[in-house]
Design a protein around this motif. Structure first.
Motif, PDB file in Angstrom:
ATOM      1  N   ALA A 140       0.880  -1.167   0.000  1.00 21.48           N
ATOM      2  CA  ALA A 140       0.000   0.000   0.000  1.00 21.48           C
ATOM      3  C   ALA A 140       0.919   1.219   0.000  1.00 21.48           C
ATOM      4  CB  ALA A 140      -0.912   0.011   1.222  1.00 21.48           C
ATOM      5  N   PHE A 166      -2.599   8.052   0.841  1.00 29.21           N
ATOM      6  CA  PHE A 166      -2.545   6.676   0.351  1.00 29.21           C
ATOM      7  C   PHE A 166      -3.118   6.667  -1.058  1.00 29.21           C
ATOM      8  CE2 PHE A 166      -2.332   6.089   4.890  1.00 29.21           C
ATOM      9  CZ  PHE A 166      -1.377   5.101   5.009  1.00 29.21           C
ATOM     10  N   THR A 209      -2.815   0.558  -3.806  1.00 26.54           N
ATOM     11  CA  THR A 209      -2.667  -0.711  -3.087  1.00 26.54           C
ATOM     12  C   THR A 209      -2.687  -1.820  -4.120  1.00 26.54           C
ATOM     13  OG1 THR A 209      -3.797   0.215  -1.167  1.00 26.54           O
ATOM     14  CG2 THR A 209      -3.626  -2.189  -1.270  1.00 26.54           C
ATOM     15  N   ALA A 230      -5.040  -7.355   0.797  1.00 31.45           N
ATOM     16  CA  ALA A 230      -5.273  -5.918   0.610  1.00 31.45           C
ATOM     17  C   ALA A 230      -5.995  -5.346   1.829  1.00 31.45           C
ATOM     18  CB  ALA A 230      -6.064  -5.657  -0.665  1.00 31.45           C
ATOM     19  N   VAL A 259      -4.664  -2.367   4.344  1.00 33.08           N
ATOM     20  CA  VAL A 259      -5.436  -1.162   4.638  1.00 33.08           C
ATOM     21  C   VAL A 259      -5.682  -1.053   6.144  1.00 33.08           C
ATOM     22  CG1 VAL A 259      -7.673  -0.025   4.324  1.00 33.08           C
ATOM     23  CG2 VAL A 259      -6.497  -1.030   2.353  1.00 33.08           C
ATOM     24  N   ASP A 260      -6.094  -2.140   6.764  1.00 33.63           N
ATOM     25  CA  ASP A 260      -6.373  -2.104   8.202  1.00 33.63           C
ATOM     26  C   ASP A 260      -5.136  -1.737   9.013  1.00 33.63           C
ATOM     27  OD1 ASP A 260      -9.014  -2.757   7.730  1.00 33.63           O
ATOM     28  OD2 ASP A 260      -8.787  -4.868   8.297  1.00 33.63           O
ATOM     29  N   LEU A 279      -4.256   1.980   8.489  1.00 32.73           N
ATOM     30  CA  LEU A 279      -5.174   2.846   9.232  1.00 32.73           C
ATOM     31  C   LEU A 279      -4.898   2.783  10.738  1.00 32.73           C
ATOM     32  CD1 LEU A 279      -8.509   2.249   7.284  1.00 32.73           C
ATOM     33  CD2 LEU A 279      -6.999   4.257   7.187  1.00 32.73           C
ATOM     34  N   PRO A 288      -7.377   9.534   1.588  1.00 36.77           N
ATOM     35  CA  PRO A 288      -7.570   8.315   0.795  1.00 36.77           C
ATOM     36  C   PRO A 288      -7.784   8.582  -0.701  1.00 36.77           C
ATOM     37  CG  PRO A 288      -9.608   8.879   1.888  1.00 36.77           C
ATOM     38  CD  PRO A 288      -8.596   9.917   2.291  1.00 36.77           C
ATOM     39  N   CYS A 303      -6.421   6.220  -2.907  1.00 41.95           N
ATOM     40  CA  CYS A 303      -6.601   4.819  -3.314  1.00 41.95           C
ATOM     41  C   CYS A 303      -8.056   4.408  -3.087  1.00 41.95           C
ATOM     42  CB  CYS A 303      -5.675   3.932  -2.496  1.00 41.95           C
ATOM     43  SG  CYS A 303      -5.987   2.161  -2.667  1.00 41.95           S
ATOM     44  N   LEU A 323      -9.363   1.563  -2.430  1.00 39.05           N
ATOM     45  CA  LEU A 323      -9.556   0.647  -1.298  1.00 39.05           C
ATOM     46  C   LEU A 323      -9.628   1.403   0.028  1.00 39.05           C
ATOM     47  CD1 LEU A 323      -7.194  -2.286  -2.285  1.00 39.05           C
ATOM     48  CD2 LEU A 323      -9.685  -2.230  -2.404  1.00 39.05           C
ATOM     49  N   PHE A 324      -8.759   2.388   0.194  1.00 34.46           N
ATOM     50  CA  PHE A 324      -8.790   3.201   1.414  1.00 34.46           C
ATOM     51  C   PHE A 324     -10.066   4.029   1.461  1.00 34.46           C
ATOM     52  CE2 PHE A 324      -4.410   2.002   1.618  1.00 34.46           C
ATOM     53  CZ  PHE A 324      -4.052   2.102   2.950  1.00 34.46           C
ATOM     54  N   ARG A 340     -13.002   1.769   2.399  1.00 31.10           N
ATOM     55  CA  ARG A 340     -12.954   1.360   3.807  1.00 31.10           C
ATOM     56  C   ARG A 340     -13.409   2.505   4.703  1.00 31.10           C
ATOM     57  NH1 ARG A 340     -10.438  -3.099   6.223  1.00 31.10           N
ATOM     58  NH2 ARG A 340     -10.892  -3.827   4.141  1.00 31.10           N
TER      59      ARG A 340
END
Length: 130
Positions: free
Chosen positions: A39, A53, A56, A68, A72-73, A76, A88, A90, A92-93, A96
């Motif tokens: 990431a 970010f 990823t 992935a 991310v988790d 964060l 964010p 990205c 994915l971020f 989330r």
């Protein structure tokens, strides 16, 4: 080395932070050290305490293992620990935080929507990187 985490297959994986380059990354590798994903982020020089970010990626051979999401988790959670505001870019971020942003802020996290200047910062940092 940080404590291993477990992916969806039950295999141990390790997530580490690499801040040694202009583009930093949280990386995930298998228990034997095989790189599996990353990431990527940049810390904008004009905005202390923020982290953008922007990308990823998990290698195709590791798809379906939840890596992935683990990246991310961890990114964060680490941002909360370091009092960093997440930006964010990205998808994915962004997803989330859209889905779990209230819980993230309740845990002490901070994030804000990307601005045009953030995209310019990413573009400058990634220029010449193919």
């Amino acid at each position: 080395m940080p404590e291993p985490q477990t992916d969806r297959t039950g295999a141990a994986v390790h997530i580490t932070l690499d801040e040694t380059r202009t583009i930093g990354a949280y990386t995930v590798s298998t228990d034997d050290g095989t790189p599996a994903g990353r990431a990527d982020f940049v810390d904008p020089p004009e905005a202390d305490g923020e982290r953008i970010f922007f990308h990823t990626e998990v290698a195709p051979e590791f798809n379906g293992r939840g890596l992935a999401g683990l990246l991310v988790d961890e990114a964060l959670a680490d941002s909360i620990r370091k009092n960093i505001t997440v930006v964010p870019v990205c998808p994915l971020f962004a997803r989330r935080l859209r889905e779990h942003g209230d819980a993230y802020t309740a845990d002490g996290g901070r994030f804000r929507r990307p601005r045009p200047a953030d995209l310019a910062t990413v573009e400058l940092a990634t220029k010449g990187r193919a």
